[in-house]
Design a protein around this motif. Structure first.
Motif, short mmCIF file in Angstrom:
data_model
loop_
_atom_site.label_atom_id
_atom_site.label_comp_id
_atom_site.label_asym_id
_atom_site.label_seq_id
_atom_site.Cartn_x
_atom_site.Cartn_y
_atom_site.Cartn_z
N ASN A 134 0.79 -1.24 0.00
CA ASN A 134 0.00 0.00 0.00
C ASN A 134 0.83 1.29 0.00
N LYS A 135 2.13 1.21 0.31
CA LYS A 135 3.02 2.38 0.26
C LYS A 135 2.49 3.55 1.10
N GLU A 136 1.83 3.24 2.21
CA GLU A 136 1.26 4.29 3.06
C GLU A 136 1.90 4.22 4.44
N TRP A 137 2.61 5.30 4.82
CA TRP A 137 3.36 5.31 6.08
C TRP A 137 2.76 6.25 7.12
N SER A 138 1.51 6.63 6.94
CA SER A 138 0.86 7.53 7.89
C SER A 138 -0.24 6.78 8.65
N VAL A 139 -1.00 7.51 9.46
CA VAL A 139 -2.09 6.88 10.21
C VAL A 139 -3.26 6.49 9.30
N LYS A 140 -3.15 6.85 8.02
CA LYS A 140 -4.16 6.43 7.05
C LYS A 140 -3.83 5.06 6.46
N ASN A 141 -2.78 4.43 6.97
CA ASN A 141 -2.38 3.12 6.47
C ASN A 141 -3.55 2.13 6.57
N PRO A 142 -3.91 1.46 5.47
CA PRO A 142 -5.09 0.56 5.47
C PRO A 142 -5.00 -0.59 6.47
N VAL A 143 -3.79 -1.13 6.67
CA VAL A 143 -3.65 -2.24 7.61
C VAL A 143 -3.83 -1.76 9.05
N LEU A 144 -3.28 -0.59 9.36
CA LEU A 144 -3.49 -0.01 10.69
C LEU A 144 -4.97 0.25 10.93
N LEU A 145 -5.64 0.85 9.96
CA LEU A 145 -7.08 1.13 10.09
C LEU A 145 -7.88 -0.16 10.22
N HIS A 146 -7.43 -1.20 9.50
CA HIS A 146 -8.09 -2.50 9.58
C HIS A 146 -7.99 -3.07 11.00
N ALA A 147 -6.80 -2.97 11.59
CA ALA A 147 -6.59 -3.47 12.95
C ALA A 147 -7.41 -2.67 13.96
N LEU A 148 -7.44 -1.35 13.79
CA LEU A 148 -8.20 -0.50 14.71
C LEU A 148 -9.70 -0.73 14.58
N GLY A 149 -10.13 -1.15 13.40
CA GLY A 149 -11.56 -1.31 13.14
C GLY A 149 -12.24 -2.38 13.98
N PHE A 150 -11.47 -3.29 14.56
CA PHE A 150 -12.07 -4.33 15.40
C PHE A 150 -12.46 -3.81 16.78
N GLU A 151 -11.99 -2.61 17.11
CA GLU A 151 -12.27 -1.99 18.41
C GLU A 151 -11.93 -2.94 19.55
N ALA A 152 -10.82 -3.63 19.40
CA ALA A 152 -10.38 -4.60 20.41
C ALA A 152 -9.82 -3.88 21.63
N ASP A 153 -9.79 -4.59 22.74
CA ASP A 153 -9.20 -4.04 23.95
C ASP A 153 -7.68 -4.03 23.85
N ILE A 154 -7.14 -5.08 23.23
CA ILE A 154 -5.69 -5.21 23.09
C ILE A 154 -5.38 -5.66 21.67
N ILE A 155 -4.51 -4.93 20.98
CA ILE A 155 -4.06 -5.30 19.64
C ILE A 155 -2.58 -5.66 19.73
N LEU A 156 -2.26 -6.88 19.32
CA LEU A 156 -0.88 -7.37 19.39
C LEU A 156 -0.36 -7.59 17.98
N ILE A 157 0.66 -6.83 17.65
CA ILE A 157 1.16 -6.78 16.27
C ILE A 157 2.55 -7.39 16.19
N GLN A 158 2.77 -8.18 15.16
CA GLN A 158 4.10 -8.67 14.82
C GLN A 158 4.52 -8.05 13.49
N GLU A 159 5.82 -7.90 13.29
CA GLU A 159 6.37 -7.22 12.11
C GLU A 159 5.75 -5.83 11.98
N THR A 160 6.05 -5.02 12.96
CA THR A 160 5.51 -3.66 13.01
C THR A 160 6.31 -2.73 12.10
N HIS A 161 5.97 -1.46 12.12
CA HIS A 161 6.74 -0.44 11.39
C HIS A 161 6.85 0.76 12.32
N ALA A 162 8.08 1.09 12.72
CA ALA A 162 8.30 2.12 13.75
C ALA A 162 7.69 3.46 13.38
N ASN A 163 7.80 3.87 12.12
CA ASN A 163 7.28 5.19 11.71
C ASN A 163 5.76 5.26 11.87
#
Length: 361
Positions: free
Chosen positions: A118-147
């Motif tokens: 997706n070449k998106e490095w901001s908070v508009k990143n589709p994968v980040l938004l996808h993870a946030l969309g579950f409204e989970a209490d705890i999100i545990l990510i592997q292979e993150t991106h520091a930026n």
């Protein structure tokens, strides 16, 4: 002609025996290696889907041609029914129980939030938004991106929902986004590996402590052409041509499987002596439900998907290889009510696993 027909039937019968034995071995092979000493036994589970499908075809074939012959594939399927239901559970009523959950957890190997695609490095990143969309209490990510994690921390809306974010991005890169206070965080690095385990202690609203082991076990590090050979081998494990062509691939797989066994034992030893009231081990295991590492945790924890999921729960989907290698395990005093894999976003080579869990008071 009758003689030729009989010989042909016996040859097919012999092949059926080989497939049946391989299927049983793929289901129970990891039991033959109590400490993970024989990585090939654990690796044999990769061939399960193809062996199971072939055995079903044999069952249909014998039912049409010679009903007595159907006993062999039928008995084999019955012998493998327990592992099969663990691999492909059918908890059809699980979604109805989800409303009673106390905790929603997401485990997601985001492959650097899918930036390769997706070449998106901001908070508009589709994968980040996808993870946030579950409204989970705890999100545990592997292979993150520091930026992207830093951008998420600065974003007012995200930080309002997830005020507690801990990240480790020097090796495999794990991140935890929590609605509840993270009172302790550290990373355990595996020997001779770039992979690691993020350890967290989270204070729940009940004032109980939840320990979380956010893992990324040893990757196979196969190149694209090696993955093609790998697929050919697991689809036709009895084909000697593919076996010879896949020696390099098998060597890598066996080495990584051995490393994962040691890494899993390290985490299991820590989780086995955990003092927190509740604890979770989750992440990218790079191993199927028939592996040594999976069996190690399944002995004293609840596999969320096997206990509350439906279907094979495929989490890895790259290069036409489809396996459940991402898992969520929770302590026995936590009951998985509904666990599923969400396949809507394909930017990462993994799909997220989501589990709704009931805390046993």
């Amino acid at each position: 002609m009758k003689l030729i027909g009989k010989i042909l039937v016996y040859l097919i019968w012999a092949v059926n025996w080989v497939i049946s034995l391989l299927l049983v071995f793929s289901c129970y092979g990891s039991l033959a290696a109590p400490m993970g000493q024989w990585p090939f036994a654990s690796l044999s589970g990769l061939a399960f889907p193809f062996l199971f499908a072939t055995n079903l075809l044999f069952l249909l074939f014998w039912l049409l041609l010679w009903r007595k012959g159907a006993l062999l594939p039928l008995i084999t399927l019955l012998v493998c029914i327990g592992p099969t239901l663990k691999y492909c559970p059918i908890h059809l009523l699980a979604p109805r129980r989800a409303a009673d959950a106390d905790l929603t957890v997401v485990s997601y190997n985001t492959e650097s939030f899918g930036t390769r695609v997706n070449k998106e490095w901001s908070v508009k990143n589709p994968v980040l938004l996808h993870a946030l969309g579950f409204e989970a209490d705890i999100i545990l990510i592997q292979e993150t991106h520091a930026n992207i994690v830093r951008a998420a921390k600065r974003d007012k809306d995200i930080s309002a929902d997830y005020p507690y974010i801990e990240t480790e991005s020097t090796t495999s890169g794990q991140t935890c986004m929590s609605k509840f206070p993270i009172i302790h965080a550290e990373t355990f690095y595996f020997e001779d590996s770039r992979n690691s385990c993020q350890y967290l202690r989270i204070l729940l609203p009940t004032e109980d402590t939840l320990a979380v082991y956010n893992c990324h076990l040893q990757s196979n590090h196969l190149k694209k052409d090696e993955l093609a050979e790998y697929r050919q081998f697991i689809e036709k494990p009895t084909d000697s041509t593919h076996y010879r062509a896949s020696k390099t691939v098998l060597k890598k797989l066996l080495e990584s499987t051995s490393l994962r066994a040691g890494q899993a034992r390290m985490i299991a030893d820590m989780a086995g002596t955990e003092t927190a009231r509740y604890f979770i081990v989750c992440g990218d295991f790079n191993d199927t439900p028939f592996s040594f590492s999976h069996r190690l945790f399944d002995r004293f924890m609840n596999d969320a998907f096997s206990r509350s999921g439906v279907g094979p729960g495929i989490t890895y989907h790259e290069y036409r290889l489809y396996y459940r290698i991402d898992h969520i395990f929770c302590s026995r005093n936590m009951t998985p009510l509904h666990t599923w894999v969400d396949r809507r976003n394909k930017d990462s080579d993994h799909y997220p696993v989501i589990s709704k869990i009931k805390l046993v008071k």
